[in-house]
Design an enzyme around this catalytic site. Sequence first.
Site, PDB file in Angstrom:
ATOM      1  N   HIS A   1     -27.061   4.302   4.310  1.00  0.00           N
ATOM      2  CA  HIS A   1     -27.360   3.083   3.546  1.00  0.00           C
ATOM      3  C   HIS A   1     -26.368   2.914   2.412  1.00  0.00           C
ATOM      4  CE1 HIS A   1     -29.689   6.397   1.803  1.00  0.00           C
ATOM      5  NE2 HIS A   1     -29.515   5.811   0.628  1.00  0.00           N
TER       6      HIS A   1
ATOM      7  N   HIS B   1     -26.013   1.111  -1.325  1.00  0.00           N
ATOM      8  CA  HIS B   1     -26.684   0.481  -2.471  1.00  0.00           C
ATOM      9  C   HIS B   1     -25.780  -0.638  -2.998  1.00  0.00           C
ATOM     10  CE1 HIS B   1     -29.547   3.890  -3.395  1.00  0.00           C
ATOM     11  NE2 HIS B   1     -28.646   4.552  -2.699  1.00  0.00           N
TER      12      HIS B   1
HETATM   13  P1  AMP Z   1     -30.296   7.752  -1.694  1.00  0.00           P
HETATM   14  O1  AMP Z   1     -30.702   8.396  -0.403  1.00  0.00           O
HETATM   15  O2  AMP Z   1     -30.208   8.748  -2.821  1.00  0.00           O
HETATM   16  O3  AMP Z   1     -29.032   6.955  -1.608  1.00  0.00           O
HETATM   17  O4  AMP Z   1     -31.417   6.761  -2.163  1.00  0.00           O
HETATM   18  C1  AMP Z   1     -32.415   6.242  -1.354  1.00  0.00           C
HETATM   19  C2  AMP Z   1     -32.901   4.967  -2.005  1.00  0.00           C
HETATM   20  O5  AMP Z   1     -33.934   4.464  -1.202  1.00  0.00           O
HETATM   21  C3  AMP Z   1     -33.470   5.131  -3.424  1.00  0.00           C
HETATM   22  O6  AMP Z   1     -32.765   4.239  -4.293  1.00  0.00           O
HETATM   23  C4  AMP Z   1     -34.937   4.746  -3.285  1.00  0.00           C
HETATM   24  O7  AMP Z   1     -35.402   4.029  -4.393  1.00  0.00           O
HETATM   25  C5  AMP Z   1     -34.903   3.870  -2.035  1.00  0.00           C
HETATM   26  N1  AMP Z   1     -36.129   3.836  -1.248  1.00  0.00           N
HETATM   27  C6  AMP Z   1     -36.910   4.884  -0.882  1.00  0.00           C
HETATM   28  N2  AMP Z   1     -37.932   4.462  -0.110  1.00  0.00           N
HETATM   29  C7  AMP Z   1     -37.783   3.120   0.023  1.00  0.00           C
HETATM   30  C8  AMP Z   1     -38.527   2.105   0.706  1.00  0.00           C
HETATM   31  N3  AMP Z   1     -39.631   2.371   1.419  1.00  0.00           N
HETATM   32  N4  AMP Z   1     -38.089   0.827   0.615  1.00  0.00           N
HETATM   33  C9  AMP Z   1     -36.978   0.533  -0.095  1.00  0.00           C
HETATM   34  N5  AMP Z   1     -36.242   1.443  -0.758  1.00  0.00           N
HETATM   35  C10 AMP Z   1     -36.635   2.719  -0.705  1.00  0.00           C
END
Ligand code: AMP
Length: 144
Positions: free
Chosen positions: A108, A110
């Site tokens: 993903h 951001h």
């Molecule tokens: P990272 O894996 O560190 O890049 O971050 C994962 C991101 O996913 C974090 O910013 C969380 O806030 C976000 N996140 C986790 N669960 C969900 C969800 N169900 N829907 C949307 N965002 C999510």
Amino acid sequence: MREQPVTAYDDNNIFAKILRGEIPCVKVYEDDHTLAFMDVMPQAPGHLLVIPKTGSRNILDADPDVLAKTIPVVQKLAVAAKEAFDADGIYVAQFNEPAAGQTVFHLHFHIVPRKDGEPLKPHSGAMADVEMLKAHAEKIKQAL
Ligand code: AMP
């Protein structure tokens, strides 16, 4: 049976569940290859995530063809988020493996609108109000 490497993609991750419709998300954009939705713990207003529909753990195991389809969507949404939130800049981030801060193991990107002088909230901090996220998603959609 051949042992899986420790970094194999696991489709029980939360973004795979979102892609299968097993849990909800606040959707911003979707096409045949990608889905974009609001981050539930935004680091700034308008923080969204872009994911390919094809499963890979992160950029290290991603198919280059999948990346080639995903990056233009990241760009399109970055431009829309900048306009929607009248941002001074856009932060695009992508983490690979826990040592680098990755917590969800489906690739993903951001996209976070930034304003001069406004600090980012912590990564994976507080859950946002879903109605607010829906309103922010609408603003980005209107700028697409
Ligand atoms: P990272 O894996 O560190 O890049 O971050 C994962 C991101 O996913 C974090 O910013 C969380 O806030 C976000 N996140 C986790 N669960 C969900 C969800 N169900 N829907 C949307 N965002 C999510």
